[in-house]
Design an enzyme around this catalytic site. Structure first.
Site, mmCIF file in Angstrom:
data_model
loop_
_atom_site.group_PDB
_atom_site.id
_atom_site.type_symbol
_atom_site.label_atom_id
_atom_site.label_comp_id
_atom_site.label_asym_id
_atom_site.label_seq_id
_atom_site.Cartn_x
_atom_site.Cartn_y
_atom_site.Cartn_z
ATOM 1 N N GLU A 290 -78.124 19.185 -31.736
ATOM 2 C CA GLU A 290 -78.899 18.891 -30.510
ATOM 3 C C GLU A 290 -78.582 19.878 -29.395
ATOM 4 O OE1 GLU A 290 -78.142 14.696 -29.809
ATOM 5 O OE2 GLU A 290 -79.722 14.157 -31.211
ATOM 6 N N GLU B 251 -81.148 12.904 -38.373
ATOM 7 C CA GLU B 251 -80.638 11.691 -37.729
ATOM 8 C C GLU B 251 -81.815 10.796 -37.421
ATOM 9 O OE1 GLU B 251 -78.109 11.938 -34.295
ATOM 10 O OE2 GLU B 251 -77.117 13.731 -35.044
HETATM 11 C C1 BG6 Z 1 -77.496 11.793 -31.433
HETATM 12 C C2 BG6 Z 1 -76.147 12.412 -31.702
HETATM 13 O O1 BG6 Z 1 -77.962 12.238 -30.229
HETATM 14 O O2 BG6 Z 1 -77.568 10.418 -31.279
HETATM 15 C C3 BG6 Z 1 -75.183 11.496 -32.418
HETATM 16 O O3 BG6 Z 1 -76.288 13.618 -32.399
HETATM 17 C C4 BG6 Z 1 -75.275 10.116 -31.815
HETATM 18 O O4 BG6 Z 1 -73.910 12.058 -32.346
HETATM 19 C C5 BG6 Z 1 -76.684 9.589 -31.998
HETATM 20 O O5 BG6 Z 1 -74.323 9.227 -32.302
HETATM 21 C C6 BG6 Z 1 -76.909 8.187 -31.509
HETATM 22 O O6 BG6 Z 1 -76.496 8.055 -30.184
HETATM 23 P P1 BG6 Z 1 -75.454 6.950 -29.741
HETATM 24 O O7 BG6 Z 1 -75.159 7.231 -28.318
HETATM 25 O O8 BG6 Z 1 -76.122 5.652 -29.981
HETATM 26 O O9 BG6 Z 1 -74.269 7.148 -30.620
#
Ligand code: BG6
Length: 488
Positions: free
Chosen positions: A192, A385
């Site tokens: 990201e 993701e």
């Molecule tokens: C993404 C990141 O933005 O979102 C992850 O690359 C992160 O590292 C994921 O865990 C979800 O966000 P959060 O804040 O719910 O963990």
């Protein structure tokens, strides 16, 4: 069952984790402190105010660095993947994972980032992990930088603002390629990369009070250094590892106009252009002209070395990856209600439901993103993701029923399939947090993403035992049938 009802043959189904959110063992076997190791617990009630990420101070960082306990820093504990990795990989293999996206903690190899030779214990740890993955037939996708740069580089140089950090990163990548290249074909450079604007400390080690009034300029300068570093290590991977494939990684934050009033459409267009800028540089090898003009209008001058243009132009990525969790709307009306997303506050879309953390659930937005990105870049895509953070309840018999998670994934997978059928070259999918882990944004354990439950709470109490949720069995079936299950 005909072939058309399933995903493409060899589709890479799997999951994604990051070292700093799972490994724990923050001070073991020579590991140095990373920026993640000083991140404090920020429960979701605060999340309407993301400016908290811009308020990291030198004083707080120094205080945290001097604290030898893990009490206030959940990422120091993670889920103790460091000691559980064999068990966790076995569970991923049981689900049928073809791939696992994971990152390498820079500080396990180079505790301060400036050592000339790597810490052998760190190298050995990842070798063991990759050997085990090979044994289980799980293809690694490795992120070189996922919110875990050495804290020492942050404190000494204000992170990526200083050009010398490029050399340190290249040295780190070189060791990764030499040590793990025989196991790893897919590499991602920066997780990201666009998030530097939303949380400059986590992404690039920038301590805002050190930048003061020059924070905007410093962010762009650091980003430029990351672009150059990304291009250099892309080149190096291609030279060192036969058949290697290097990807960029973007937070896909798709925005819709709240209404068809032209001002809403214009603001939305600008938001989406800005979101694509980062991949534009890494795919097309140059800054978009309108971004350069915008920087000029804002009097932001990025210092670029003579060779930078050439480096960017000649070393573009092979594929595009992105995270996708939610979408948002935009409006010219300053009164429009806003809702949290992935470290952004967007205008609330009245047509969409939200998670308990306010992130708007939008499977169709995933299909729209896929079509948009494929049309724009014409390169293979990977969703690296996607998932929903939720509070799970453990029943008395130990079962965890998570129909909401299954619903979320099912709806997103259907949209992926539609996009593929319409011509998008989607080659893989890794769900975020296939095992519960520490949240990046809030450092909570209670914001759970996994198919696998980890018995640990926000304070680090618990057995750290692993157990399977209902979604575990469901995802296993999805993979087993290569998506045909979704037709039921
Ligand atoms: C993404 C990141 O933005 O979102 C992850 O690359 C992160 O590292 C994921 O865990 C979800 O966000 P959060 O804040 O719910 O963990």
């Amino acid at each position: 069952m005909t072939e058309q009802t399933t995903f493409p043959k060899d589709f890479l189904w799997g999951g994604a984790i990051a070292a700093n959110q799972v490994e724990g063992a923050w001070n073991i076997d020579g590991k140095g402190l990373s920026v993640a190791d000083v991140a404090t617990y920020k429960p979701h009630v605060d999340q309407k105010d993301y400016s908290v990420h811009l308020k990291v101070t030198s004083e707080a960082v120094e205080k945290a660095a001097a604290d030898a306990t893990d009490t206030f820093y959940p990422k120091r504990r993670g889920i103790d993947f460091y000691h559980h990795f064999k068990e966790d990989l076995a569970l991923f293999a049981e689900m049928g994972f073809k791939t696992l996206r994971l990152s390498i903690a820079w500080t396990r190899l180079f505790p301060t980032g400036e050592e000339e030779v790597p810490n052998q214990a760190g190298v050995n740890f990842y070798k063991e992990v990759f050997k085990e993955m090979k044994r289980l037939n799980i293809e690694p996708i490795v992120t070189l930088s996922h919110y875990e740069m050495p804290l020492a580089l942050s404190m000494k140089y204000n992170g990526w603002v200083n050009r010398s950090v490029i050399d340190h990163f290249v040295r780190f990548a070189n060791v990764c390629y030499d040590s793990f290249g025989e196991y790893v074909r897919y590499w991602l450079t920066f997780n990201e990369i666009d998030s530097i604007h939303r949380h400059p400390f986590t992404t690039a080690g920038i301590i805002p009070d050190r930048s003061g009034d020059t924070i905007e300029k410093d962010i762009y300068q650091a980003l430029h250094h990351q672009f150059v570093a990304s291009a250099l290590v892309t080149k190096m991977a291609h030279e060192k590892i036969p058949n290697s494939q290097v990807g960029c990684m973007l937070t896909k934050l798709i925005t819709y106009p709240l209404t068809c009033e032209p001002i809403d459409v214009e603001l939305t267009l600008k938001k989406n252009l800005e979101n694509n800028f980062y991949a534009d540089v890494q795919v097309k090898g140059a800054y978009p002209k309108m971004i350069l003009k915008d920087l000029k209008n804002r009097d932001i001058q990025i210092e670029m070395a003579k060779e930078d243009k050439k480096i960017l132009k000649e070393n573009t990525v092979d594929f595009v990856t992105f995270s996708y969790y939610m979408s948002m709307a935009e409006s010219g009306n300053p009164e429009a209600e806003r809702t949290p997303g992935n470290t952004v506050l967007g205008v609330k879309n009245p047509y969409l439901p939200s998670t308990e953390w306010g992130w708007q659930i939008d499977p169709k937005g995933l299909k729209i993103s896929l079509i948009e990105l494929y049309d724009r870049y014409n390169l293979p895509l990977m969703i690296v993701e996607n998932g929903m953070g939720a509070v799970d309840i453990v029943e008395e018999d130990g079962a965890i029923h998570d129909p909401y998670r299954i619903e979320y994934f099912k709806a997103h997978f259907k949209q992926m399939k539609e996009a593929i059928d319409e011509g998008v070259d989607l080659i893989g999918y890794t769900s975020w947090g296939p095992i519960d882990l520490v949240s990046a944004g809030t450092s909570q354990m209670s914001k759970r993403y996994g198919f696998i439950h980890v018995d640990a709470d926000d304070e680090g109490n618990g057995t750290y035992n692993r157990s399977k949720k209902d979604s575990f069995y469901w995802y296993k079936k999805v993979i087993e049938t290569n998506g045909a299950l979704l037709n039921d």
